[in-house]
Design a protein around this motif. Structure first.
Motif, short mmCIF file in Angstrom:
data_model
loop_
_atom_site.label_atom_id
_atom_site.label_comp_id
_atom_site.label_asym_id
_atom_site.label_seq_id
_atom_site.Cartn_x
_atom_site.Cartn_y
_atom_site.Cartn_z
N ARG A 156 2.87 2.77 9.76
CA ARG A 156 3.24 3.48 8.95
C ARG A 156 3.69 4.84 9.65
O ARG A 156 4.40 5.82 9.24
CB ARG A 156 2.13 3.51 7.73
CG ARG A 156 2.35 2.47 7.02
CD ARG A 156 1.54 2.76 5.56
NE ARG A 156 1.70 1.69 4.79
CZ ARG A 156 0.69 0.83 4.43
NH1 ARG A 156 -0.49 0.93 4.70
NH2 ARG A 156 1.26 -0.08 3.50
N GLU A 157 2.75 5.25 10.74
CA GLU A 157 2.81 6.58 11.41
C GLU A 157 4.50 6.70 12.10
O GLU A 157 4.97 7.80 12.06
CB GLU A 157 1.80 6.53 12.57
CG GLU A 157 1.96 7.98 13.53
CD GLU A 157 0.89 7.84 14.39
OE1 GLU A 157 0.92 8.71 15.45
OE2 GLU A 157 -0.08 7.14 14.53
N HIS A 165 -5.91 -3.12 9.47
CA HIS A 165 -5.78 -1.75 9.22
C HIS A 165 -5.17 -1.11 10.30
O HIS A 165 -4.45 -0.13 9.89
CB HIS A 165 -7.18 -1.32 8.68
CG HIS A 165 -7.44 -1.96 7.41
ND1 HIS A 165 -8.73 -1.67 6.81
CD2 HIS A 165 -6.80 -2.74 6.63
CE1 HIS A 165 -8.63 -2.23 5.63
NE2 HIS A 165 -7.77 -3.07 5.60
N ARG A 166 -5.68 -1.27 11.57
CA ARG A 166 -5.12 -0.51 12.59
C ARG A 166 -3.49 -0.52 12.76
O ARG A 166 -2.81 0.08 12.95
CB ARG A 166 -5.93 -0.84 13.89
CG ARG A 166 -5.46 -0.01 15.15
CD ARG A 166 -5.60 1.24 14.95
NE ARG A 166 -5.67 1.97 16.31
CZ ARG A 166 -5.02 3.26 16.50
NH1 ARG A 166 -4.59 3.82 15.61
NH2 ARG A 166 -4.99 3.82 17.83
N GLU A 198 0.79 -1.31 0.15
CA GLU A 198 0.06 -0.12 0.06
C GLU A 198 0.90 1.19 0.01
O GLU A 198 0.28 2.31 -0.25
CB GLU A 198 -1.15 -0.06 1.14
CG GLU A 198 -1.93 -1.25 1.29
CD GLU A 198 -2.66 -1.06 2.38
OE1 GLU A 198 -3.27 -2.12 2.92
OE2 GLU A 198 -2.88 0.10 3.09
N ARG A 241 -1.50 -1.68 10.52
CA ARG A 241 -0.67 -0.98 9.37
C ARG A 241 -0.47 0.54 9.72
O ARG A 241 0.52 0.98 9.28
CB ARG A 241 -1.33 -1.29 8.11
CG ARG A 241 -1.43 -2.63 7.49
CD ARG A 241 -2.01 -2.88 6.33
NE ARG A 241 -1.71 -4.19 5.66
CZ ARG A 241 -2.44 -4.73 4.76
NH1 ARG A 241 -3.46 -3.71 4.23
NH2 ARG A 241 -2.32 -5.86 4.61
N ALA A 242 -1.55 1.09 10.10
CA ALA A 242 -1.53 2.53 10.29
C ALA A 242 -0.53 2.91 11.18
O ALA A 242 0.24 3.89 11.06
CB ALA A 242 -2.83 3.15 10.86
#
Length: 543
Positions: free
Chosen positions: A59-60, A52-53, A12, A55-56
């Motif tokens: 990436r942060e 998804h949590r 992504e 991955r977020a």
């Protein structure tokens, strides 16, 4: 996990090849431990929320610390960093963020994903939007060896990051699947996060035996004797005089037996603190408020391994008892105890490196000469070695003269004045003094009596000697164990006990060596006779 090293371009958030680090690159692999079970237990919708949590949050942290996301597949990340310290900080930051986030509740509590991480630093250059280098494969294997919530790194990565010792926990060398050699792995600890994990799920290093700088002298018969000893017991005491090569022989023998011990072969010097010496050999950390030997015992409790402990003759009674308790607590552990004297423990099978065979003694003398820069071969040294009956302290004492002159010149001088040639500089006499100091008073007295018999003593003569002197049989066993007396068997039903010629030259008086100065020979004999403590009641009790 995405077990394949990603080539770039997928996921992504991958970046273009222009921004990929080059040169010394630090790679980070992450994945969720037990992701398949987690997905099936949560169901597709709730697992999608968790993924998804996750991955977020990853990436942060990467945005803040400059990590370049190469690939994302399923629950895994492959990231590259210009800076090793930033990579380690990112790994710690991701774990902290995952621990501090809110996660869906599954009845018994939040279902936080447990992420494992692997870090490695090595030379790499981008190609076709990714990396084609073994360093990527190594990082992936390190991640596979980690447990959930754990950050594993190569020692090279920790060194490049300059991490303080308080944050790095050495785990030892491990064999990573599909990669040659061993990789030293460390655990990177972060305050407030879990630090206790099982051993890495990878094949550990199987020994700590150093590589010999030159091939050791082959001693096949002694090796067979040691094999036979371990066939009847788990504890074997290997003894021998100084210079006989027992340490080199023990290491070489142990290295060839690696396949017999599933959990490895480990060498340690006895040292002043046996427990800590064993911890160092095993690359184990000491535990607060716990005796080191207890940690060693737990490590070996259910493992089939060989422990080689050198210098066991220097161990006191308490440390010898610790070794015995270790063996009793670990039924699959074998112990090879190496020392000048046999390890005095019940159940120990004794083996001594007696006078080496002709070819072995000549090879040993040639090796001593080689260490001193002389080119003499075993064939050159055969006659001189035979003249001193391959007696190890004599071979060592002759090495300087042979290296400076030649084996033939040394042999001529030896025949003219054996004691003077052997004892030039006093090292031969000092070696004998050390060996004699380690035996009992009765053994010293028996040694003197046997030294006076050039041809040695038969079994009948030894028994007659025992009748004349209380405790002589026990003293004879002690002399054989110390390699100061050798056993010769001219026939199956005969045995002759004899003092090697170089030792007899020092002890036997004027008749042993023609034209030698009597005072020089009698000096050692005087030191043997006068300080002999004789305790017949103790000897009878032992017998």
């Amino acid at each position: 996990m995405a077990g394949r090293p990603a080539a770039g371009g997928g996921g992504e958030g991958p970046t273009g090849p222009a921004s990929l680090p080059a040169g010394d690159v630090t790679f980070l692999f992450t994945d969720i431990e037990g992701s398949t079970r987690l997905a099936s237990g949560l169901g597709a919708e709730r697992y999608r929320v968790v993924l998804h949590r996750h991955r977020a949050l990853v990436r942060e942290v990467l945005r803040d610390l400059g990590g370049v996301e190469i690939d994302t597949e399923g629950d895994s990340f492959f990231v590259a960093f210009h800076d090793a310290a930033a990579a380690c900080a990112a790994a710690a930051g991701i774990q902290a963020a995952l621990h501090g986030a809110d996660w869906p509740d599954h009845g018994s509590g939040p279902l936080r994903p447990r992420v494992r991480m692997g870090l490695h630093t090595g030379e790499a250059w981008p190609s076709a939007g990714g990396y084609a280098t073994p360093e990527v494969h190594k990082t992936a294997r390190i991640c596979s060896a980690a447990h959930g919530d754990q950050i594993l790194a190569s020692a090279a990565c920790a060194a490049a990051a300059g991490l303080p010792p308080t944050r790095v926990r050495r785990l030892g060398d491990f064999e990573l699947r599909g990669l040659p050699g061993a990789t030293e792995l460390v655990q990177i600890d972060t305050p407030g996060l879990p630090e206790a994990f099982p051993p890495p799920s990878s094949r550990p290093r199987l020994h700590n035996l150093p590589h010999a700088l030159k091939p050791p002298v082959e001693r096949p018969e002694d090796a067979r004797e040691l094999d036979r000893a371990f066939a009847v017991g788990r504890m074997v005491a290997l003894s021998g005089l100084p210079g006989c090569g027992k340490t080199v022989f023990a290491k070489a023998w142990a290295r060839k037996r690696l396949a017999s011990y599933e959990h490895g072969v480990w060498y340690s010097d006895a040292g002043p603190d046996l427990g800590r010496a064993l911890l160092d050999a095993l690359d184990l950390r000491s535990e607060p408020l716990r005796d080191p030997m207890a940690t060693v015992t737990d490590h070996f409790r259910d493992r089939r391994a060989l422990l080689v402990v050198d210098g066991t003759d220097r161990l006191g009674a308490e440390r010898r008892s610790e070794l015995l308790l270790l063996l009793e607590s670990c039924p699959e552990l074998h112990l090879l105890a190496v020392g000048r004297r046999p390890l005095d423990l019940p159940g120990a099978v004794k083996r001594s490196l007696d006078l080496p065979a002709g070819s072995v003694g000549a090879a040993m003398l040639a090796g001593f000469c080689e260490d001193r820069g002389a080119p003499w071969t075993a064939a050159d040294c055969r006659g001189l070695a035979a003249a001193v009956e391959n007696f190890p302290p004599a071979l060592l004492a002759l090495a300087d003269l042979v290296a400076l002159a030649s084996p033939q010149a040394a042999l001529r001088r030896l025949r003219a004045d054996p004691v003077a040639v052997l004892d030039a500089g006093g090292r031969f006499r000092a070696a004998i003094d050390d060996a004699v100091a380690a035996i009992s008073g009765p053994a010293r007295a028996v040694l003197l009596e046997l030294a006076a018999r050039e041809r040695g003593a038969s079994v009948d003569e030894v028994l007659d000697l025992c009748r004349q002197r209380d405790g002589s049989l026990e003293a004879l066993v002690e002399l054989v164990d110390a390699a100061l007396v050798v056993i010769e068997r001219p026939a199956m039903d005969q045995a002759v006990y004899r003092v090697p010629a170089p030792l007899r030259w020092l002890l036997a008086g004027p008749d042993a060596v023609p034209d030698a100065a009597p005072a020089a020979r009698l000096d050692l004999a005087e030191r043997l006779v006068h300080p002999v403590p004789f305790n017949p009641p103790r000897l009878r009790a032992v017998a």
